[in-house]
Write an enzyme that holds these catalytic residues in place. Structure first.
Site, PDB file in Angstrom:
ATOM      1  CB  CYS A   7       5.848  25.069  12.743  1.00 43.23           C
ATOM      2  SG  CYS A   7       5.343  23.450  13.354  1.00 43.23           S
ATOM      3  CB  CYS A  62       5.479  18.822  11.829  1.00 43.59           C
ATOM      4  SG  CYS A  62       6.089  20.505  11.940  1.00 43.59           S
ATOM      5  CD  GLU A  87       0.454  15.334  12.401  1.00 39.55           C
ATOM      6  OE1 GLU A  87      -0.767  15.492  12.471  1.00 39.55           O
ATOM      7  OE2 GLU A  87       1.215  16.100  11.823  1.00 39.55           O
ATOM      8  CB  CYS A 129       8.939  27.138  14.494  1.00 38.09           C
ATOM      9  SG  CYS A 129      10.247  26.333  15.443  1.00 38.09           S
ATOM     10  CB  CYS A 162       5.655  21.597  19.233  1.00 40.30           C
ATOM     11  SG  CYS A 162       7.404  22.028  19.390  1.00 40.30           S
ATOM     12  CB  CYS A 169       8.218  11.712   9.773  1.00 45.69           C
ATOM     13  SG  CYS A 169       8.669  13.303  10.309  1.00 45.69           S
TER      14      CYS A 169
END
Ligand code: SF4
Length: 350
Positions: A119, A334, A92, A116, A112, A105
């Site tokens: 996230c 995100c 995205e 984190c 990922c 962005c």
């Protein structure tokens, strides 16, 4: 035959493909202007070129390599696109509208692997790196939607994924983005954001592209950073700050530090004092962002806490700004759109 993603070609490779079809030297400039500046989504639009050349290009190259599966628009003008890639992966990008200009962005990985804890993308894990063309096609799509390159002012690589874990695609993407014959962005308008992948910061510095560097800091010390960002266990703050201090800066250029304020975790005055200490001597600015509440695990800071945190930083001579959370109702943090599409987020959160 499967067509090749047009944006996977470095500009020098495109020159080779074109000269095999039509040796006239000005053809490259024509194609680049249509594709990169005007955002054309098909070769048939390139009406100042011969039809047989357009047909030949259309046989082998795809100017719209990614399907837009979903588009969400928020009241503040932000737009989020979910793309389907050729192998079924999802990625995205988010376009944020601010006072008459737009910032895109951009994502660099599907999912990922950095883990984190605050996230949404981390819950997906790393699916795969994006190619050069899958990165730059996001920029081309936003330009297409805005009907012109000049309407997209800033690019920030802080979408889905850790950009510095995909430097083999990111560096040529940045070269096409900065090239005056390509998207023609000034490095001042391009920012690469990292969670603190130190070897990547060192390599990006060596590439000498001059782009801005942003660090997703989010913690005043190693113990809190270890809790929020596993990368810190491998590269603790001392190593991170050493790499940041060595990043070459132009006069007046600053490193950006992003600091997501999470209620009761990293938001006290004492934390702010420690952050000021960490950044001492670094030309920097700090963006304070309220946690965009997406899970039961963390909460937003109390009313007025961000302002209190900012006051402490300002009193220590730091340049600290509060960034309004944009696109909140479309899940602009995100990875959320992908998570919704895959059904990994409870429907009530949408
Ligand atoms: S915050 Fe960025 S680096 Fe960390 S898991 Fe999410 S996408 Fe990856």
């Amino acid at each position: 035959m499967m067509k090749r993603n047009f944006f996977d070609l470095k500009l020098s490779d495109l020159s080779g493909v074109l000269s095999d079809m039509d040796p006239k030297p000005f053809r490259l400039g024509q194609v680049l202007r249509w594709a990169y500046v005007m955002g054309a989504d098909g070769f048939d639009l390139m009406t100042d070129m011969p039809k047989d050349l357009r047909d030949k290009l259309d046989e082998v190259l795809d100017l719209s390599p990614m399907a837009v599966l979903d588009e969400l628009r928020s009241r503040d003008g932000s737009v989020k696109w979910l793309y389907g890639l050729h192998d079924g992966e999802l990625v995205e990008s988010v376009m944020i509208r601010e006072e008459g200009h737009n910032t895109l962005c951009v994502s660099t990985q599907a999912g990922c692997g950095m883990g984190c804890t605050f996230c949404e993308t981390a819950t997906v894990g790393l699916r795969r790196n994006l190619s050069l063309g899958e990165i730059t096609a996001q920029v081309a799509y936003a330009i297409r939607t805005l009907e012109g390159r000049n309407r997209l002012r800033n690019l920030v690589f802080m979408g889905m994924g850790e950009p510095l874990k995909n430097l083999d695609a990111l560096v040529p993407a940045l070269e096409n983005i900065l090239d005056p014959s390509g998207f023609d962005y000034s490095p001042r308008r391009v920012t690469v954001s990292t969670c603190g992948w130190v070897p990547g910061i060192v390599r990006l510095a060596k590439e000498g592209l001059g782009v801005n560097l942003a660090i997703s800091l989010n913690a005043p010390d190693d113990s809190i950073r270890d809790l929020l960002m596993p990368v810190n266990r491998k590269y603790p703050l001392a190593q991170l700050m050493e790499a940041v201090r060595a990043y070459p800066l132009r006069p007046r250029q600053r490193i950006t530090f992003e600091y997501v304020i999470i209620g009761g975790i990293n938001d006290s005055d004492e934390h702010a004092l420690k952050v000021a200490g960490l950044l001492r001597g670094i030309p920097s600015k700090i963006n304070l962002i309220s946690y965009n509440e997406t899970s039961a695990r963390f909460r937003k800071p109390e009313e007025g806490r961000i302002e209190g945190f900012q006051r402490v930083l300002l009193s220590r001579g730091c340049l600290a700004t509060i960034r309004r959370s944009r696109g909140e109702e479309i899940g602009a943090a995100c990875g959320q759109l992908r998570a919704l599409s895959k059904g990994t987020v409870h429907a009530g959160e949408k």
